[in-house]
Scaffold this motif. Structure first.
Motif, short mmCIF file in Angstrom:
data_model
loop_
_atom_site.label_atom_id
_atom_site.label_comp_id
_atom_site.label_asym_id
_atom_site.label_seq_id
_atom_site.Cartn_x
_atom_site.Cartn_y
_atom_site.Cartn_z
N LYS A 1 0.86 -1.19 0.00
CA LYS A 1 0.00 0.00 0.00
C LYS A 1 0.90 1.23 0.00
O LYS A 1 1.86 1.31 0.75
N TYR A 2 0.54 2.18 -0.84
CA TYR A 2 1.36 3.38 -0.96
C TYR A 2 0.48 4.62 -0.99
O TYR A 2 -0.69 4.58 -1.35
N ASN A 3 1.08 5.73 -0.60
CA ASN A 3 0.43 7.04 -0.66
C ASN A 3 1.42 7.98 -1.33
O ASN A 3 2.47 8.29 -0.76
N ALA A 4 1.12 8.39 -2.52
CA ALA A 4 2.00 9.23 -3.34
C ALA A 4 3.31 8.48 -3.56
O ALA A 4 3.33 7.43 -4.19
N ASP A 5 4.42 9.00 -3.03
CA ASP A 5 5.72 8.37 -3.26
C ASP A 5 6.24 7.61 -2.04
O ASP A 5 7.41 7.28 -1.96
N ARG A 6 5.36 7.31 -1.07
CA ARG A 6 5.77 6.63 0.15
C ARG A 6 5.02 5.32 0.35
O ARG A 6 3.81 5.26 0.15
N ILE A 7 5.76 4.30 0.75
CA ILE A 7 5.14 3.02 1.07
C ILE A 7 4.60 3.07 2.49
O ILE A 7 5.32 3.42 3.42
N ILE A 8 3.34 2.74 2.66
CA ILE A 8 2.67 2.81 3.95
C ILE A 8 2.65 1.45 4.63
O ILE A 8 2.87 1.33 5.83
N GLU A 9 2.38 0.41 3.87
CA GLU A 9 2.21 -0.92 4.48
C GLU A 9 2.58 -1.99 3.48
O GLU A 9 2.32 -1.87 2.29
N VAL A 10 3.20 -3.06 3.99
CA VAL A 10 3.53 -4.23 3.17
C VAL A 10 3.01 -5.45 3.91
O VAL A 10 3.28 -5.63 5.09
N GLU A 11 2.25 -6.27 3.20
CA GLU A 11 1.68 -7.47 3.81
C GLU A 11 2.03 -8.66 2.92
O GLU A 11 1.86 -8.62 1.71
N LEU A 12 2.51 -9.73 3.55
CA LEU A 12 2.90 -10.94 2.83
C LEU A 12 1.91 -12.05 3.15
O LEU A 12 1.71 -12.39 4.31
N LEU A 13 1.28 -12.59 2.12
CA LEU A 13 0.34 -13.69 2.29
C LEU A 13 0.83 -14.90 1.52
O LEU A 13 1.31 -14.79 0.39
N SER A 14 0.68 -16.07 2.14
CA SER A 14 1.06 -17.33 1.50
C SER A 14 -0.21 -18.05 1.08
O SER A 14 -1.17 -18.13 1.84
N ASP A 15 -0.19 -18.61 -0.13
CA ASP A 15 -1.34 -19.33 -0.65
C ASP A 15 -1.34 -20.74 -0.06
O ASP A 15 -0.40 -21.52 -0.31
#
Length: 140
Positions: free
Chosen positions: A31-45
């Protein structure tokens, strides 16, 4: 944080014959807002679990999904700070138990100290012949 794999058995009730399984497909949600990353989530199938065997080549796949968000950069950690885990309740019984343990141990130390001092006063009083009754017997 992400889980690499699982230790699983063919039969769920069999806890002794477990084998290693690894996730071969992952998805990163960024998830990003303009030029900054706000959140990263890793999901495994879960459908991508493959048993790890000697000599077998595994094909790993990672998908990236970029999602725009309106969340401000400075408030990106608010979701971690608002968790119920951080709302501590005071454990009054534990505090009372610790206080009583401290009082008990202080009493035990005081008892040992008094017994030792009493024994020392008795030993040194007899050794120097300064008995209180003998000292005042000349007064009468």
């Amino acid at each position: 944080w992400g889980v690499v794999g699982e230790m699983m058995a063919a039969d769920k009730s069999d806890k002794e014959n477990v084998k290693p399984f690894v996730y071969t497909r992952r998805t990163l949600f960024i998830k990003y807002n303009a030029d900054r990353i706000i959140e990263v989530e890793l999901l495994s199938d879960p459908k991508s679990l493959v048993e790890v065997k000697a000599g077998v080549q595994l094909k790993f796949q990672t998908d990236f999904e970029w999602q725009a968000t309106q969340q401000a950069f400075h408030s990106r950690f608010d979701k971690y700070l608002d968790q119920p885990f951080f709302k501590h309740h005071i454990h009054w019984f534990s505090i009372f138990n610790s206080f009583m343990m401290v009082l008990f141990l202080m009493g035990l130390v005081a008892l040992i100290l008094v017994r030792t001092l009493r024994r020392d006063y008795a030993r040194y009083g007899i050794g120097s012949n300064l008995d209180v009754e003998e000292a005042y017997s000349d007064v009468e």
